[in-house]
Design a protein around this motif. Sequence first.
Motif, mmCIF file in Angstrom:
data_model
loop_
_atom_site.group_PDB
_atom_site.id
_atom_site.type_symbol
_atom_site.label_atom_id
_atom_site.label_comp_id
_atom_site.label_asym_id
_atom_site.label_seq_id
_atom_site.Cartn_x
_atom_site.Cartn_y
_atom_site.Cartn_z
ATOM 1 N N ALA A 137 -6.295 -3.307 7.166
ATOM 2 C CA ALA A 137 -5.595 -2.181 6.773
ATOM 3 C C ALA A 137 -6.352 -0.968 6.777
ATOM 4 N N ILE A 138 -6.098 0.158 7.702
ATOM 5 C CA ILE A 138 -6.944 1.359 7.794
ATOM 6 C C ILE A 138 -6.173 2.630 7.272
ATOM 7 N N THR A 139 -6.853 3.327 6.489
ATOM 8 C CA THR A 139 -5.918 4.515 5.731
ATOM 9 C C THR A 139 -6.766 5.877 5.964
ATOM 10 N N PRO A 140 -6.184 6.794 5.809
ATOM 11 C CA PRO A 140 -6.422 8.026 6.286
ATOM 12 C C PRO A 140 -7.031 8.856 4.796
ATOM 13 N N TRP A 141 -7.460 10.165 4.683
ATOM 14 C CA TRP A 141 -7.838 10.941 3.695
ATOM 15 C C TRP A 141 -6.713 11.733 2.780
ATOM 16 N N ASN A 142 -5.798 11.991 3.385
ATOM 17 C CA ASN A 142 -4.431 12.844 2.671
ATOM 18 C C ASN A 142 -4.146 12.251 1.784
ATOM 19 N N ALA B 287 -9.494 -3.919 3.843
ATOM 20 C CA ALA B 287 -8.985 -2.332 3.984
ATOM 21 C C ALA B 287 -10.439 -1.745 4.379
ATOM 22 N N LYS B 288 -9.960 -0.630 5.023
ATOM 23 C CA LYS B 288 -11.055 0.581 5.455
ATOM 24 C C LYS B 288 -10.468 1.820 5.226
ATOM 25 N N PRO B 289 -10.785 2.402 3.983
ATOM 26 C CA PRO B 289 -10.447 3.693 3.844
ATOM 27 C C PRO B 289 -11.101 4.590 4.493
ATOM 28 N N SER B 290 -10.735 5.785 4.615
ATOM 29 C CA SER B 290 -11.469 6.888 5.239
ATOM 30 C C SER B 290 -12.780 7.406 4.537
ATOM 31 N N GLU B 291 -13.604 7.644 5.541
ATOM 32 C CA GLU B 291 -15.070 7.854 5.086
ATOM 33 C C GLU B 291 -15.214 9.417 4.265
ATOM 34 N N PHE B 292 -14.186 10.265 4.436
ATOM 35 C CA PHE B 292 -13.813 11.433 3.720
ATOM 36 C C PHE B 292 -13.432 11.023 2.140
ATOM 37 N N ASP C 116 -18.365 2.639 9.646
ATOM 38 C CA ASP C 116 -18.446 2.794 11.051
ATOM 39 C C ASP C 116 -17.006 2.638 11.493
ATOM 40 N N ALA C 117 -16.223 3.552 11.463
ATOM 41 C CA ALA C 117 -14.779 3.498 11.986
ATOM 42 C C ALA C 117 -14.447 2.797 13.239
ATOM 43 N N PRO C 118 -14.770 3.175 14.300
ATOM 44 C CA PRO C 118 -14.670 2.222 15.346
ATOM 45 C C PRO C 118 -15.225 0.850 15.407
ATOM 46 N N ALA C 119 -16.474 0.695 14.768
ATOM 47 C CA ALA C 119 -17.105 -0.660 14.639
ATOM 48 C C ALA C 119 -15.978 -1.609 13.692
ATOM 49 N N ILE C 120 -15.735 -1.218 12.699
ATOM 50 C CA ILE C 120 -14.678 -1.974 11.884
ATOM 51 C C ILE C 120 -13.585 -2.091 12.533
ATOM 52 N N GLY C 121 -12.980 -1.170 13.135
ATOM 53 C CA GLY C 121 -11.573 -1.394 13.805
ATOM 54 C C GLY C 121 -11.840 -2.378 14.643
ATOM 55 N N GLU C 122 -12.818 -2.322 15.621
ATOM 56 C CA GLU C 122 -12.931 -3.525 16.654
ATOM 57 C C GLU C 122 -13.071 -4.711 16.304
ATOM 58 N N THR D 26 -2.523 -2.921 9.981
ATOM 59 C CA THR D 26 -1.350 -1.934 9.329
ATOM 60 C C THR D 26 -2.476 -0.598 9.106
ATOM 61 N N PHE D 27 -1.964 0.673 9.920
ATOM 62 C CA PHE D 27 -2.761 1.868 9.842
ATOM 63 C C PHE D 27 -1.840 3.099 9.742
ATOM 64 N N THR D 28 -2.544 3.881 8.882
ATOM 65 C CA THR D 28 -1.906 5.392 8.743
ATOM 66 C C THR D 28 -2.912 6.009 9.322
ATOM 67 N N GLY D 29 -2.607 6.941 10.152
ATOM 68 C CA GLY D 29 -3.544 8.293 10.952
ATOM 69 C C GLY D 29 -3.153 8.909 11.961
ATOM 70 N N SER D 30 -3.998 9.296 12.803
ATOM 71 C CA SER D 30 -3.831 9.986 14.017
ATOM 72 C C SER D 30 -2.913 9.002 14.989
ATOM 73 N N THR D 31 -2.112 9.438 15.916
ATOM 74 C CA THR D 31 -1.661 8.909 16.739
ATOM 75 C C THR D 31 -2.538 8.282 17.986
ATOM 76 N N ARG D 32 -3.600 9.041 18.253
ATOM 77 C CA ARG D 32 -4.626 8.744 19.103
ATOM 78 C C ARG D 32 -5.083 7.344 18.402
ATOM 79 N N VAL D 33 -5.728 7.237 17.326
ATOM 80 C CA VAL D 33 -6.359 6.197 17.018
ATOM 81 C C VAL D 33 -5.392 4.884 16.513
ATOM 82 N N GLY D 34 -4.139 5.516 16.336
ATOM 83 C CA GLY D 34 -3.085 4.479 16.408
ATOM 84 C C GLY D 34 -2.891 3.718 17.478
HETATM 85 P P1 ADP Z 1 -7.112 11.862 10.599
HETATM 86 O O1 ADP Z 1 -6.835 12.908 11.813
HETATM 87 O O2 ADP Z 1 -5.999 11.798 9.687
HETATM 88 O O3 ADP Z 1 -8.396 11.747 9.895
HETATM 89 P P2 ADP Z 1 -7.816 9.405 11.951
HETATM 90 O O4 ADP Z 1 -6.843 8.688 12.570
HETATM 91 O O5 ADP Z 1 -9.077 10.021 12.748
HETATM 92 O O6 ADP Z 1 -6.713 10.609 11.372
HETATM 93 O O7 ADP Z 1 -8.158 8.662 10.746
HETATM 94 C C1 ADP Z 1 -7.638 7.678 10.011
HETATM 95 C C2 ADP Z 1 -8.275 6.436 9.712
HETATM 96 O O8 ADP Z 1 -8.689 5.904 10.929
HETATM 97 C C3 ADP Z 1 -9.645 6.836 8.920
HETATM 98 O O9 ADP Z 1 -9.774 5.659 8.185
HETATM 99 C C4 ADP Z 1 -10.632 6.742 9.966
HETATM 100 O O10 ADP Z 1 -11.893 6.503 9.519
HETATM 101 C C5 ADP Z 1 -10.164 5.847 11.005
HETATM 102 N N1 ADP Z 1 -10.374 5.902 12.297
HETATM 103 C C6 ADP Z 1 -10.780 6.775 13.123
HETATM 104 N N2 ADP Z 1 -11.409 6.145 14.030
HETATM 105 C C7 ADP Z 1 -11.140 4.877 14.476
HETATM 106 C C8 ADP Z 1 -11.268 3.962 15.463
HETATM 107 N N3 ADP Z 1 -11.830 4.145 16.650
HETATM 108 N N4 ADP Z 1 -10.968 2.606 14.964
HETATM 109 C C9 ADP Z 1 -10.735 2.452 13.697
HETATM 110 N N5 ADP Z 1 -10.230 3.225 12.673
HETATM 111 C C10 ADP Z 1 -10.685 4.499 13.189
#
Ligand code: ADP
Length: 485
Positions: free
Chosen positions: A154-159, A181-186, A214-220, A232-240
Amino acid sequence: MLDLTRALTFRREANFIDGQWVGASGSRTMEVTNPATGDIIGTIPVAGKAETEAAIAAAHKAFPAWAGLLAQERATKLNAMAQLIRDNVEALAELLTLEQGKPLAEARGEVLSGAAYVQWFAEEARRVYGDVIPSPFPGRRLLVTKEPVGVVGAITPWNFPFSMLARKVGAALAAGCTVVAKPSEFTPYSGLAWGVLAEKAGIPAGVVNIVTGDAPAIGEAMTGSDVVRKITFTGSTRVGKLLAEASARTMKRFSMELGGNAPFIVFDDADLDAAVEGAMMAKYRNSGQTCICTNRFYVQQGIYEAFAAKLAEKVKTLKVGSGFEAGSLQGPLINDAALAKVETLVGDATAKGGKVVAGGKLHALGGTFYEPTLITGGRQDMRIAREEVFGPVAVLFPFETEAQAIEMANATEFGLAAYFYSKDLARAFRVSAALKYGMVGINAGIITTEVAPFGGVKDSGVGREGSKYGLDDYLDVKYLSIGGL
Ligand code: ADP
């Protein structure tokens, strides 16, 4: 002087793996700041591949016993967690405001919404029904059962750093899954607080694991693992999209709650006061930093001037300040990048003829405080018509006909939430059918509740959180064909 004693009882400057609070290898840490002041409020471990793999292994080990509990037993633990959240609402809300910036009243609301999601899923845990299918073969019985998918990443954003994890951890645990789970670093502390809650609620070691860094390393590490069966992810479309692509390699299931670009349509026949009130909630909550926040207001010509005037009046009354200040309704933006985006989109809108009728610049408080802003004379060629501003900026676009409004509202790759105000019943059904969105607020500016399915279509993602549909994303269907009867 702000007394943070209570909030800090939930702050953990460590990761939660297999029931232990641990640092990252090499003791690497990063700082977490208060967006209202820029002060450092603590550090968190910078975990990467190795730590995430350890957390996945712990979740894998804990899975059979957790999945094997009676649904009632899991429900009892989740209910204990929900109660703990309610018992500690002030501490958790203060921690949330400290790292995220939102007004304390909103933080309290978010924490209680988290408790509501956990309780909802505790209740739903006992209703994971199967099916009996009439057999087309003599002497056979066909049964359908549902099983937890396994380990969930599970990866979550800061809002919404607290309630986003409630939706994911609550659902996963109810279904019988275990979680990394990996919360946002913010805003990591509201995420790490779930480790404290799991511990206090007596959830067995390894069922809930939380890593930061390290978000990319954790995600990978999550997407690359065979053991993790769902992301399960909430965040940007790019990262999704990145995570979805990577998940395909091990054919994982995924749920994605991604960006939005919510339209808010006000028809001539709307109740003006109700529309203005709904607009305030749908736009300025959390300083405009929610994925279902209105990004574009389409206002019919007959009501345009009146709506603009009333909304401007209200916008000017919004008190900007630290979330801890009494009466503050608009906190800071999360960081400098967020501020820069807001400034760029406002600059673009005014350069293309938009007229600022409220706000329009950095607030006198400085930092990342931005004035609640209203711009009239919106045009479809403005960047804000297509891009999510994620800040306290409303732009009004005039329109003439219902068909025009629908066309403009749908002219986006996103499809999360849409809103409209009208008193005409036939129009209400027509327009809600025509809007290509996962959620539609009709004469309603606040739509989120644990009992309803939250989620989008198109580039806004797949899957639904909350409601009776919310557990499906964590369950596999198994068909049993029983012969020789
Ligand atoms: P926002 O623009 O809302 O910050 P992000 O998609 O950048 O949206 O961030 C949402 C979550 O995804 C955060 O927990 C962030 O650390 C994580 N994240 C960002 N880049 C990656 C990545 N490459 N792989 C996995 N998680 C990531």
